[in-house]
Scaffold this motif. Structure first.
Motif, PDB file in Angstrom:
ATOM      1  N   SER A 168       0.848  -1.201   0.000  1.00 50.33           N
ATOM      2  CA  SER A 168       0.000   0.000   0.000  1.00 50.33           C
ATOM      3  C   SER A 168       0.876   1.241   0.000  1.00 50.33           C
ATOM      4  O   SER A 168       2.088   1.174   0.283  1.00 50.33           O
ATOM      5  CB  SER A 168      -0.905  -0.004   1.227  1.00 50.33           C
ATOM      6  OG  SER A 168      -0.126   0.136   2.401  1.00 50.33           O
ATOM      7  N   LEU A 169       0.277   2.370  -0.297  1.00 47.03           N
ATOM      8  CA  LEU A 169       1.050   3.615  -0.355  1.00 47.03           C
ATOM      9  C   LEU A 169       1.602   4.011   1.009  1.00 47.03           C
ATOM     10  O   LEU A 169       2.587   4.748   1.084  1.00 47.03           O
ATOM     11  CB  LEU A 169       0.164   4.737  -0.913  1.00 47.03           C
ATOM     12  CG  LEU A 169      -0.303   4.543  -2.367  1.00 47.03           C
ATOM     13  CD1 LEU A 169      -1.145   5.735  -2.815  1.00 47.03           C
ATOM     14  CD2 LEU A 169       0.896   4.358  -3.300  1.00 47.03           C
ATOM     15  N   ASP A 170       0.987   3.513   2.088  1.00 44.19           N
ATOM     16  CA  ASP A 170       1.506   3.827   3.423  1.00 44.19           C
ATOM     17  C   ASP A 170       2.446   2.751   3.950  1.00 44.19           C
ATOM     18  O   ASP A 170       2.755   2.710   5.144  1.00 44.19           O
ATOM     19  CB  ASP A 170       0.374   4.076   4.413  1.00 44.19           C
ATOM     20  CG  ASP A 170      -0.567   2.870   4.541  1.00 44.19           C
ATOM     21  OD1 ASP A 170      -0.308   1.853   3.858  1.00 44.19           O
ATOM     22  OD2 ASP A 170      -1.545   2.955   5.309  1.00 44.19           O
ATOM     23  N   GLY A 171       2.900   1.839   3.046  1.00 39.86           N
ATOM     24  CA  GLY A 171       3.953   0.895   3.410  1.00 39.86           C
ATOM     25  C   GLY A 171       3.492  -0.426   3.979  1.00 39.86           C
ATOM     26  O   GLY A 171       4.309  -1.203   4.461  1.00 39.86           O
ATOM     27  N   ARG A 172       2.193  -0.738   3.918  1.00 47.84           N
ATOM     28  CA  ARG A 172       1.712  -2.023   4.424  1.00 47.84           C
ATOM     29  C   ARG A 172       1.767  -3.086   3.323  1.00 47.84           C
ATOM     30  O   ARG A 172       1.424  -2.809   2.171  1.00 47.84           O
ATOM     31  CB  ARG A 172       0.256  -1.897   4.905  1.00 47.84           C
ATOM     32  CG  ARG A 172       0.055  -1.067   6.139  1.00 47.84           C
ATOM     33  CD  ARG A 172      -1.440  -0.902   6.460  1.00 47.84           C
ATOM     34  NE  ARG A 172      -2.125  -0.094   5.454  1.00 47.84           N
ATOM     35  CZ  ARG A 172      -3.016  -0.554   4.584  1.00 47.84           C
ATOM     36  NH1 ARG A 172      -3.343  -1.840   4.584  1.00 47.84           N
ATOM     37  NH2 ARG A 172      -3.597   0.251   3.713  1.00 47.84           N
ATOM     38  N   TRP A 173       2.208  -4.288   3.687  1.00 43.35           N
ATOM     39  CA  TRP A 173       2.135  -5.401   2.740  1.00 43.35           C
ATOM     40  C   TRP A 173       0.692  -5.875   2.659  1.00 43.35           C
ATOM     41  O   TRP A 173      -0.001  -5.967   3.671  1.00 43.35           O
ATOM     42  CB  TRP A 173       3.040  -6.554   3.176  1.00 43.35           C
ATOM     43  CG  TRP A 173       4.498  -6.232   3.112  1.00 43.35           C
ATOM     44  CD1 TRP A 173       5.337  -6.033   4.168  1.00 43.35           C
ATOM     45  CD2 TRP A 173       5.295  -6.056   1.939  1.00 43.35           C
ATOM     46  NE1 TRP A 173       6.610  -5.741   3.732  1.00 43.35           N
ATOM     47  CE2 TRP A 173       6.610  -5.751   2.362  1.00 43.35           C
ATOM     48  CE3 TRP A 173       5.032  -6.115   0.570  1.00 43.35           C
ATOM     49  CZ2 TRP A 173       7.662  -5.525   1.461  1.00 43.35           C
ATOM     50  CZ3 TRP A 173       6.073  -5.887  -0.330  1.00 43.35           C
ATOM     51  CH2 TRP A 173       7.352  -5.590   0.124  1.00 43.35           C
ATOM     52  N   LEU A 174       0.257  -6.201   1.452  1.00 43.27           N
ATOM     53  CA  LEU A 174      -1.132  -6.603   1.240  1.00 43.27           C
ATOM     54  C   LEU A 174      -1.200  -8.033   0.725  1.00 43.27           C
ATOM     55  O   LEU A 174      -0.380  -8.463  -0.087  1.00 43.27           O
ATOM     56  CB  LEU A 174      -1.803  -5.674   0.218  1.00 43.27           C
ATOM     57  CG  LEU A 174      -1.854  -4.192   0.596  1.00 43.27           C
ATOM     58  CD1 LEU A 174      -2.384  -3.373  -0.569  1.00 43.27           C
ATOM     59  CD2 LEU A 174      -2.747  -3.984   1.833  1.00 43.27           C
ATOM     60  N   ASN A 175      -2.203  -8.760   1.208  1.00 42.90           N
ATOM     61  CA  ASN A 175      -2.466 -10.099   0.724  1.00 42.90           C
ATOM     62  C   ASN A 175      -3.041 -10.029  -0.681  1.00 42.90           C
ATOM     63  O   ASN A 175      -3.747  -9.066  -1.007  1.00 42.90           O
ATOM     64  CB  ASN A 175      -3.471 -10.768   1.671  1.00 42.90           C
ATOM     65  CG  ASN A 175      -3.659 -12.231   1.385  1.00 42.90           C
ATOM     66  OD1 ASN A 175      -4.333 -12.604   0.431  1.00 42.90           O
ATOM     67  ND2 ASN A 175      -3.073 -13.069   2.222  1.00 42.90           N
ATOM     68  N   PRO A 176      -2.757 -11.019  -1.562  1.00 44.24           N
ATOM     69  CA  PRO A 176      -3.337 -10.982  -2.920  1.00 44.24           C
ATOM     70  C   PRO A 176      -4.850 -10.807  -2.918  1.00 44.24           C
ATOM     71  O   PRO A 176      -5.406 -10.167  -3.823  1.00 44.24           O
ATOM     72  CB  PRO A 176      -2.931 -12.347  -3.499  1.00 44.24           C
ATOM     73  CG  PRO A 176      -1.660 -12.683  -2.800  1.00 44.24           C
ATOM     74  CD  PRO A 176      -1.821 -12.139  -1.403  1.00 44.24           C
ATOM     75  N   ASP A 177      -5.548 -11.351  -1.904  1.00 44.00           N
ATOM     76  CA  ASP A 177      -7.005 -11.219  -1.852  1.00 44.00           C
ATOM     77  C   ASP A 177      -7.444  -9.781  -1.577  1.00 44.00           C
ATOM     78  O   ASP A 177      -8.618  -9.437  -1.804  1.00 44.00           O
ATOM     79  CB  ASP A 177      -7.586 -12.121  -0.752  1.00 44.00           C
ATOM     80  CG  ASP A 177      -7.413 -13.593  -1.088  1.00 44.00           C
ATOM     81  OD1 ASP A 177      -7.224 -13.900  -2.282  1.00 44.00           O
ATOM     82  OD2 ASP A 177      -7.466 -14.431  -0.162  1.00 44.00           O
TER      83      ASP A 177
END
Length: 840
Positions: free
Chosen positions: A582-591
């Motif tokens: 995410s733009l705030d640096g969080r890793w995101l799950n493919p879902d």
């Protein structure tokens, strides 16, 4: 019968049928030749991941293939169930480690069964159960009685918050992997296994492992680290002469001895500790130096710190030459002798230290004698010609090394020695969730092994994780015991064994599981060594080396008759996936990621933009994992298995893609439609028959060589040929054989289609088809036709066509006639079955 294969129904049906028939239970008394296929058993973390699916699918294909070939196959499953994650869960989730672990095992067992692996579940084991670790305790006592277990003080990585020893791999950037606290070096009494007694045997044994990857053998060779060098002594200046040894060192580069500018000792060296007792500033430095990890990586990257003791030693080749003695944080007491002499010009670490503390940097190796006066701008660790080295000048490095060793031995101040980088295996861990070390400490008798009739020493259930450290140390009753030797009040050992001990012999227990001993030698040797072992290359050194050592140790004491546990080893690649941030640096799950109408990646919940990261190994930390459960729900087990086999060579990483799994699912339906095709009854198709027998040969050879993607490619080709062929008896035979060939990779589909076609029995019990060698050779060949050496046309002809007939056919070709313009060639050269060259 529906025109679509329904995995939701078929998968459960055939898994139930296999279980009821006990299809995959191995019979040790079978007269069939035996084949032992094993994947590295998993840690029960809670859910299987795609890496598990890939690893176990490969082993499953081989096990099913071997079974169809007529082997009695042992293909078991168990759980590497001890370790820190369970204790972390106990602290974070307020649940007992055993409860957490056993719940995870139940979940993962069900998931593995859902994928249809041909596993012998009757031999299932978990290392956290007393009926496993009790036998491990017995083996530990066997090794202890044989002198292969000892206890000594050693430096360890100590987490001051969690109050436990950390393995080097658990020290990240100098901090504990869980607590984040700066790691300290601490001296503790630890239990060790004498793996160094087997260093040369382990090294030589690598030469017999011709079915192991070269890279793994090289990694183990480097880890064992055999080297020839000089062990010698420095005498402290000012002490009485007479050859007394004050500081002993070992070096693999005695040719650089005239480049020495200092001697460095470990903070734990006896001289350093003696100085610390007298001088507070020394004690303060040693405390600071110990605030760092003990791994090679930590030492290399940490800032080099030193303390000038004010002591000096005499150079062994020149009594008038004195070298300062420093305490240095990069010297460990447990590595080598706990001391070294620094040659800054020819060692990167020594160069860094000398530059920081303004110590002399003297070149003693150059490319040629003319380089003696060249300045040293950075460390040059390579070999060359000795310079600025008195009687060594002009000698090549190996010659200079030999000369120094010769003089040292003649004068009695040193000797040539072979040493190993390998260190004895420290197996003590200050934690609860592990195998209790079966020892009692008595003030009168010292450490005493627990009597065999009191095994297993079972972990107490009533422990608390409210405070950091090992709960066993705080248990009110478990630690209190009478000495087995003298009967006096004594205390149980509260350290537990490194979990690598658990995995160093589990493959033997799989082969033989008597209640009253770890294994029966005769029964175990029916299966061992493991014919094919499959797992990640990350285990190339520790697990694989420890398992090789443990097997050798058991062989030495007469428990088993083999030295090498794994005949064949295959290291599969990782399963990878794109990463999203995410733009705030969080890793995101493919879902959590969707594709917007303009093709951009956005967060599904908010619609905000998402950065696409690198394709990396699936990991929980990067959230780029794919849960197998919804994939299995949508596509079925065989599509998942097929994708794992098809898209990449198995030793390479496999990138997960939705299109890949969809393609595998389409192939499953193609095979199903072929299986339902009307039978042709009669008719012969010679071309299809040849393609069929080539496929049988190609698929068998590919599975044998663990080249699963090649077997899949051959099956795609065969399916296409069948689809194009007209109905005939040959086509019926090809469809039937196709089902046999896909059975190891897509077993549910194969069983369902086998039954739909009216075949008897289960395909899991069928034999692998044989091929006719004569049908692997084409009856026709393509022959190139040249005019004056330039290719003008090709022609198809019967193999073995005579030179005369080949010439006639070539000259009759319209393109050739047009080029010749009615003229007669001067010469025609024929290479049978390959070439006709017309010289015009």
């Amino acid at each position: 019968m529906t025109d679509r294969f329904d995995p939701a129904v078929a998968d459960r049906r055939w898994q139930k049928r296999w279980a009821e028939a006990r299809s995959f239970q191995a019979d040790s008394n079978s007269a069939k030749p035996k084949s032992y296929v094993l994947e590295m058993f998993p840690y029960p973390s809670g859910r299987i991941h795609m890496g598990h699916v890939r690893n176990y699918t490969m082993g499953d294909v081989l096990a099913r293939f071997r079974r169809m070939q007529g082997y009695e196959v042992l293909h078991p499953m168990g759980w590497d169930a001890f370790g820190m994650p369970a204790e972390n869960a106990a602290m974070e989730k307020k649940v007992h480690p055993g409860t957490w672990t056993r719940q995870n095992i139940a979940t993962m067992r069900e998931q593995l069964q859902r994928i249809g692996f041909a596993l012998d579940w009757s031999r299932e084991l978990a290392t956290c159960e007393p009926n496993y670790y009790g036998h491990e305790q017995s083996l530990f006592l066997d090794l202890m009685e044989a002198g292969l277990v000892f206890r000594k003080e050693s430096e360890v990585n100590w987490d001051p918050v969690d109050m436990t020893v950390l393995a080097n791999e658990q020290v990240i950037d100098g901090k504990g992997w869980r607590s984040g606290a700066p790691v300290e070096r601490k001296k503790l009494s630890q239990w060790f296994l004498k793996i160094t007694d087997f260093a040369e045997d382990l090294l030589e044994g690598l030469g017999t492992l011709d079915q192991w990857p070269d890279k793994v053998r090289l990694m183990q060779q480097n880890w064992i680290g055999k080297s020839r060098g000089l062990q010698f002594c420095f005498r402290l200046a000012g002490t009485a002469p007479g050859g007394a040894c004050d500081i002993e060192v070992f070096t693999t580069r005695p040719d650089t001895i005239f480049g020495a500018s200092f001697v460095a000792i470990s903070p734990s060296h006896p001289i350093g500790e003696a100085l610390a007792a007298e001088r507070p500033e020394v004690a303060e430095f040693i405390a600071r130096a110990r605030a760092g990890g003990t791994s090679a990586a930590e030492i290399e990257t940490a800032e080099k710190l030193g303390f000038d003791t004010g002591l000096e030693v005499l150079h062994p080749l020149d009594p008038d030459w004195r070298l300062p003695v420093w305490i240095a944080n990069f010297v460990l007491m447990d590595y080598g002798t706990g001391a070294l002499f620094g040659v800054p010009a020819h060692d990167v670490r020594d160069f860094e230290f000398a530059k920081k503390y303004h110590l002399p940097i003297r070149r003693v190796v150059a490319d040629s004698p003319r380089g003696a006066d060249e300045p040293v701008v950075e460390a040059e660790p390579g070999a060359g010609i000795a310079v600025n080295s008195r009687f060594l000048d002009g000698l090549a490095s190996d010659q200079a090394t030999a000369e120094v060793i010769k003089r040292a031995e003649a004068a009695g101040w040193g000797e040539g020695k072979t040493q190993y980088r390998l260190r004895d295996w420290g197996v003590s861990r200050q934690r609860y969730w592990g195998t209790p070390i079966p020892v009692v400490h008595c003030e009168e008798c010292g450490p005493v092994g627990v009597p065999r009739d009191q095994l297993p020493v079972v972990l107490p259930e009533d422990v608390s994780f409210e405070l950091p450290g090992n709960p066993l140390d705080r248990h009110p009753t478990w630690t209190t015991v009478d000495c087995p030797k003298c009967g006096a009040a004594a205390r149980r050992e509260t350290d537990t064994l490194d979990t690598f001990v658990d995995s160093s012999w589990y493959f033997i227990r799989f082969a033989s599981q008597p209640d009253n001993r770890p294994f029966d030698r005769a029964e175990a040797e029916k299966w061992l060594p493991v014919g094919q072992y499959i797992g990640g290359v990350e285990h190339a050194i520790l697990h694989l080396l420890y398992a090789r050592f443990w097997t050798r140790a058991l062989e030495r004491i007469g428990k088993i008759g083999i030295k090498e546990p794994f005949k064949g080893l295959f290291t599969q690649g990782m399963v990878t996936h794109e990463t999203y941030e995410s733009l705030d640096g969080r890793w995101l799950n493919p879902d959590e990621v969707a594709v917007a109408e303009n093709g951009a990646l956005v967060e599904r919940a908010t619609g905000t933009a998402v950065r696409l990261g690198r394709v990396e190994k699936m990991s929980k930390s990067k959230k780029n994992t794919v849960d197998p459960e919804p994939i299995l729900d949508r596509y079925g087990a065989d599509a998942v298995r097929w994708f794992m086999l098809s898209d990449s060579p198995p030793e390479r990483d496999l990138e997960w893609s939705e299109s890949g799994i969809e393609g595998a699912a389409r192939f499953v339906q193609r095979v199903w439609r072929l299986a339902l095709a009307p039978k042709g009854n009669d008719g012969h198709d010679a071309a299809l028959l040849r393609k069929l027998h080539r496929a049988i040969a190609a698929v068998g050879e590919a599975i044998e060589g663990l080249q699963f993607n090649k077997s899949v490619a051959a099956l795609y080709e065969l399916a296409s040929a069948i689809e194009k062929a007209k109905p005939s008896a040959t086509r019926d035979e090809a469809i039937r054989t196709l089902l046999l060939l896909i059975a190891p990779g897509a077993p549910h589909l194969a069983e369902e289609a086998w039954a739909a076609r009216g075949e008897t029995g289960m395909i899991a019990d069928a034999s692998w088809p044989a091929f006719e060698p004569g049908l692997l050779v084409d009856d026709e060949v393509t022959i190139a036709v040249q005019i004056n050496g330039k290719l003008r046309d090709t022609m198809t002809a019967a193999r073995g066509l005579s030179r005369e007939d080949a010439e006639v056919l070539a000259l009759a070709l319209p393109k050739v006639q047009a080029q010749l313009g009615g003229g007669t060639p001067r010469k025609v050269i024929v290479v049978p079955d390959r070439l006709v060259n017309i010289v015009a």
